[in-house]
Scaffold this motif. Structure first.
Motif, PDB file in Angstrom:
ATOM      1  N   LYS A  13       0.654  -1.747  -0.144  1.00  0.00           N
ATOM      2  CA  LYS A  13      -0.208  -0.467   0.145  1.00  0.00           C
ATOM      3  C   LYS A  13       0.657   1.150  -0.070  1.00  0.00           C
ATOM      4  O   LYS A  13       0.682   2.148  -0.423  1.00  0.00           O
ATOM      5  N   VAL A  14       2.005   0.775   0.304  1.00  0.00           N
ATOM      6  CA  VAL A  14       3.006   2.448   0.996  1.00  0.00           C
ATOM      7  C   VAL A  14       3.551   2.370  -0.274  1.00  0.00           C
ATOM      8  O   VAL A  14       4.607   3.426   0.091  1.00  0.00           O
ATOM      9  N   SER A  15       3.942   1.152  -0.515  1.00  0.00           N
ATOM     10  CA  SER A  15       5.057   1.865  -1.952  1.00  0.00           C
ATOM     11  C   SER A  15       4.837   2.599  -2.907  1.00  0.00           C
ATOM     12  O   SER A  15       3.825   2.691  -3.588  1.00  0.00           O
ATOM     13  N   ALA A  16       5.424   3.185  -3.201  1.00  0.00           N
ATOM     14  CA  ALA A  16       6.115   4.307  -4.380  1.00  0.00           C
ATOM     15  C   ALA A  16       5.185   5.984  -2.800  1.00  0.00           C
ATOM     16  O   ALA A  16       5.054   6.771  -3.731  1.00  0.00           O
ATOM     17  N   HIS A  17       4.967   5.767  -2.119  1.00  0.00           N
ATOM     18  CA  HIS A  17       4.626   7.062  -1.963  1.00  0.00           C
ATOM     19  C   HIS A  17       5.671   7.366  -0.478  1.00  0.00           C
ATOM     20  O   HIS A  17       6.496   6.640   0.290  1.00  0.00           O
TER      21      HIS A  17
ATOM     22  N   SER B  80      13.998  17.769   9.613  1.00  0.00           N
ATOM     23  CA  SER B  80      12.626  17.235   8.116  1.00  0.00           C
ATOM     24  C   SER B  80      14.335  15.727   7.466  1.00  0.00           C
ATOM     25  O   SER B  80      14.839  15.552   7.591  1.00  0.00           O
ATOM     26  N   GLU B  81      12.750  15.077   7.528  1.00  0.00           N
ATOM     27  CA  GLU B  81      13.120  13.812   6.777  1.00  0.00           C
ATOM     28  C   GLU B  81      12.366  13.346   5.543  1.00  0.00           C
ATOM     29  O   GLU B  81      10.707  13.904   6.199  1.00  0.00           O
ATOM     30  N   VAL B  82      12.535  12.812   4.842  1.00  0.00           N
ATOM     31  CA  VAL B  82      11.696  11.909   3.986  1.00  0.00           C
ATOM     32  C   VAL B  82      12.031  11.059   3.919  1.00  0.00           C
ATOM     33  O   VAL B  82      12.742  11.114   3.320  1.00  0.00           O
ATOM     34  N   GLN B  83      10.971  10.244   3.840  1.00  0.00           N
ATOM     35  CA  GLN B  83      10.896   8.537   3.539  1.00  0.00           C
ATOM     36  C   GLN B  83       9.873   8.242   2.515  1.00  0.00           C
ATOM     37  O   GLN B  83       9.246   8.520   2.141  1.00  0.00           O
ATOM     38  N   THR B  84      10.767   7.136   1.923  1.00  0.00           N
ATOM     39  CA  THR B  84       9.501   6.871   0.118  1.00  0.00           C
ATOM     40  C   THR B  84      10.252   4.905   0.458  1.00  0.00           C
ATOM     41  O   THR B  84      11.157   4.630   0.123  1.00  0.00           O
ATOM     42  N   GLN B  85       9.345   4.662   0.108  1.00  0.00           N
ATOM     43  CA  GLN B  85       9.297   2.961  -0.758  1.00  0.00           C
ATOM     44  C   GLN B  85       9.706   2.999  -2.051  1.00  0.00           C
ATOM     45  O   GLN B  85       9.393   3.555  -3.323  1.00  0.00           O
ATOM     46  N   ILE B  86      12.089   2.826  -2.333  1.00  0.00           N
ATOM     47  CA  ILE B  86      11.578   2.339  -3.582  1.00  0.00           C
ATOM     48  C   ILE B  86      10.995   0.882  -4.279  1.00  0.00           C
ATOM     49  O   ILE B  86      11.862   1.044  -5.639  1.00  0.00           O
ATOM     50  N   SER B  87      11.179   0.184  -3.565  1.00  0.00           N
ATOM     51  CA  SER B  87      10.700  -1.707  -3.972  1.00  0.00           C
ATOM     52  C   SER B  87       9.943  -1.681  -2.692  1.00  0.00           C
ATOM     53  O   SER B  87       9.967  -1.164  -1.889  1.00  0.00           O
ATOM     54  N   LYS B  88       9.502  -2.971  -3.135  1.00  0.00           N
ATOM     55  CA  LYS B  88       9.085  -3.542  -2.398  1.00  0.00           C
ATOM     56  C   LYS B  88       9.757  -4.080  -0.500  1.00  0.00           C
ATOM     57  O   LYS B  88       9.157  -4.192   0.068  1.00  0.00           O
ATOM     58  N   ARG B  89      10.730  -4.333  -1.128  1.00  0.00           N
ATOM     59  CA  ARG B  89      11.679  -4.299   0.103  1.00  0.00           C
ATOM     60  C   ARG B  89      12.425  -3.799   0.987  1.00  0.00           C
ATOM     61  O   ARG B  89      13.562  -3.525   1.748  1.00  0.00           O
ATOM     62  N   ASN B  90      12.732  -2.411   0.358  1.00  0.00           N
ATOM     63  CA  ASN B  90      13.936  -1.266   0.268  1.00  0.00           C
ATOM     64  C   ASN B  90      12.956   0.010   0.290  1.00  0.00           C
ATOM     65  O   ASN B  90      12.452   0.318  -0.545  1.00  0.00           O
TER      66      ASN B  90
END
Length: 541
Positions: free
Chosen positions: A116-120, A150-160
């Motif tokens: 769900k959070v992938s690519a968010h 400040s911090e920005v977190q993003t899902q770059i793949s299913k496991r990373n």
């Protein structure tokens, strides 16, 4: 068939539909299914409209029976409701314990959440503005210092996933900052590893790995090296769930500032508390806080800190002002001075403004700085804030009624149709009870607590509140047993009963029943999840 969320004990709708206790035996489930099937079997009806109503309700009964009569499905339903049965949880001989089922479902939930959070992108940050009243009165500026992160977190793949952040701080004529990058890799459903690099005042590189040792225990181990002096820090921490609401943790750090810390956290519906003791090679400290939730929107808090360089007591409270925003006001007294602290939390963003009122600990100043702002706060809350929020809540309630009106109308129509097929059997049951002077429900209404209160005051429900109640006299008469008793089970939401529906989603509900027994008129009111047993003098009004 949806479960109610956030409105009481979950996962009970199927029990309500078959009029069963959550502790019902297999034989009781089979018996209930046969009784309802006799009423709603489509082959009993010739008229197309009645056959259609019967088919719809018969399918609901069959679905409930299929789930509750299967031991594994029933166990999953009791733990997680319909979500557990529709989430892809595989059933088999290996999943024969509640703990195993729960662990497997948690694994599926984590996987779905990751997808769900992938690519968010998930941003977070905070701003801290230190103000000083004494410094301002002495002719200096009001600003003591400022810090931002400040911090920005993003899902770059299913496991990373990757997190990039930074912070800046200024205090007087000095300041500094740092930038950090963290790469996280999910090794499996129970373990992960993180690689970290930081540049700035605290330049370092490090790696950390975490693993769920069991359903209740987690271990984390890390190593970091400073790029400035080459020093190495080793860290180990263990966290264990001590009970459903309590967990404890131990942390050990070895390096230039070696320390050991022991912590405890407890979180319940109405309160949360935490405490930690930390002992290091050159310092020690202890912290504790307790938060009590007065309602879904307001809370009070008290905290304390003591150590080799700190002594502070903090008291205050906060209120939720919107779906995502909370404001908090805290009063602090310690060796560093007397402070008022204002906080605004919105999502993952924070604004914190500590105001130094006095550098000296003085009883008169401490009493005045606490009493005057507190009085102003309560005056503001009583005459401005509270009326505003009451007006806004009323507006939201009206909007919710409009938003759910179509859904409620559809549910009402389905309930009325279900009642139609109970009419003949109910009339026969009622006649037998009248002949013997037994239990007869003369009037029963279910719905909004506010609407029923208005009904008691005026003798009827008027205006818009009328749409928030449902007449359930017929289905309750149907549920009266041959022994002349009626029982609605505790912990089972009444809107799930055949012939009932939820006339006001999100509102607290009650059931008001008027009945006659041996020629005497009685009445009783029970909460939505409360047991009802009639006739019973203890429940008389």
């Amino acid at each position: 068939m949806k479960e109610a969320a956030g409105d009481g004990p979950p996962n009970r709708e199927l029990y309500a539909l078959l009029h069963l206790s959550p502790e019902a035996s297999d034989e009781e489930i089979r018996k209930a299914y046969r009784q309802w099937a006799q009423v709603y079997h489509p082959d009993k009806y010739q008229a197309p409209q009645m056959k259609e109503i019967a088919t719809e309700n018969f399918q609901r009964i069959c679905e409930a029976y299929e789930i509750l009569s299967d031991e594994s499905k029933r166990q999953i339903y009791d733990i997680y409701g319909m979500e557990g049965l529709t989430s892809g949880l595989e059933l088999g001989p290996k999943l024969n314990k509640a703990e195993e089922i729960k662990e497997e479902l948690e694994r599926l939930r984590r996987r779905k959440e990751q997808e769900k959070v992938s690519a968010h992108v998930q941003p977070s940050g905070s701003i801290l503005a230190n103000l000083s009243l004494p410094q301002f009165l002495e002719g200096g500026g009001v600003m003591r210092g400022m810090a931002m992160s400040s911090e920005v977190q993003t899902q770059i793949s299913k496991r990373n996933s990757i997190a990039i952040g930074g912070n800046l701080q200024v205090n007087g004529n000095s300041g500094g900052g740092a930038a950090t990058v963290v790469l996280r890799h999910q090794l499996s459903s129970v373990s992960s590893i993180e690689f970290m690099a930081s540049a700035g005042l605290r330049s370092l590189i490090g790696v950390q790995t975490s693993r769920h040792l069991s359903l209740h225990s987690t271990a984390t181990m890390g190593i970091a090296m400073s790029l400035r002096d080459g020093s190495i820090n080793l860290s180990n921490s263990w966290t264990r769930q001590l009970s459903e609401t309590t967990r404890g943790n131990i942390q050990l750090v070895l390096g230039p500032e070696s320390a050991v810390a022991v912590g405890w956290q407890k979180k319940e519906e109405k309160m949360s508390a935490a405490a930690e003791i930390k002992i290091g090679t050159s310092s020690f400290g202890a912290t504790a806080h307790y938060t009590h939730r007065f309602s879904a929107k307001s809370h009070g808090r008290i905290a304390g800190r003591v150590g080799s360089s700190n002594l502070e007591i903090e008291i205050g409270g906060g209120r939720k002002i919107s779906q995502f925003s909370t404001v908090r006001m805290l009063y602090s007294v310690g060796i560093q001075g007397i402070f008022w602290k204002f906080e605004l939390h919105r999502g993952d963003q924070k604004l914190i403004v500590p105001i130094l009122l006095s550098r000296h600990l003085n009883a008169v100043i401490a009493t005045g700085t606490f009493a005057i702002p507190t009085s102003l706060y309560f005056l503001l809350k009583t005459f401005i804030v509270k009326p505003y929020y009451l007006k806004r809540e009323k507006q939201k309630a009206l909007e919710n009624v409009k938003k759910t009106s179509a859904q409620v109308q559809e549910a009402r129509a389905a309930a009325e149709k279900a009642q139609q097929l109970l009419q003949n059997v109910t009339n026969r049951k009622r006649s037998r009870q009248l002949e013997t002077g037994g239990l007869v429900i003369t009037k029963a209404v279910y719905g909004s607590q506010k609407a029923l209160k208005k009904r008691d005051e005026l003798g009827e429900v008027k205006d818009k509140l009328a749409s928030q109640v449902l007449d359930v006299t017929l289905p309750l008469n149907f549920l009266v047993g041959d022994s002349g008793q009626l029982k609605l089970h505790e912990g089972v939401k009444k809107s799930g009963i055949m012939g009932f529906c939820d006339p006001c989603p999100g509102e607290p509900k009650k059931l008001h029943v008027e009945y006659t027994y041996h020629g005497e008129r009685e009445e009783v009111i029970v909460d939505d999840y409360e047991e009802l047993l009639l006739p019973q003098g203890a429940q008389k009004i």
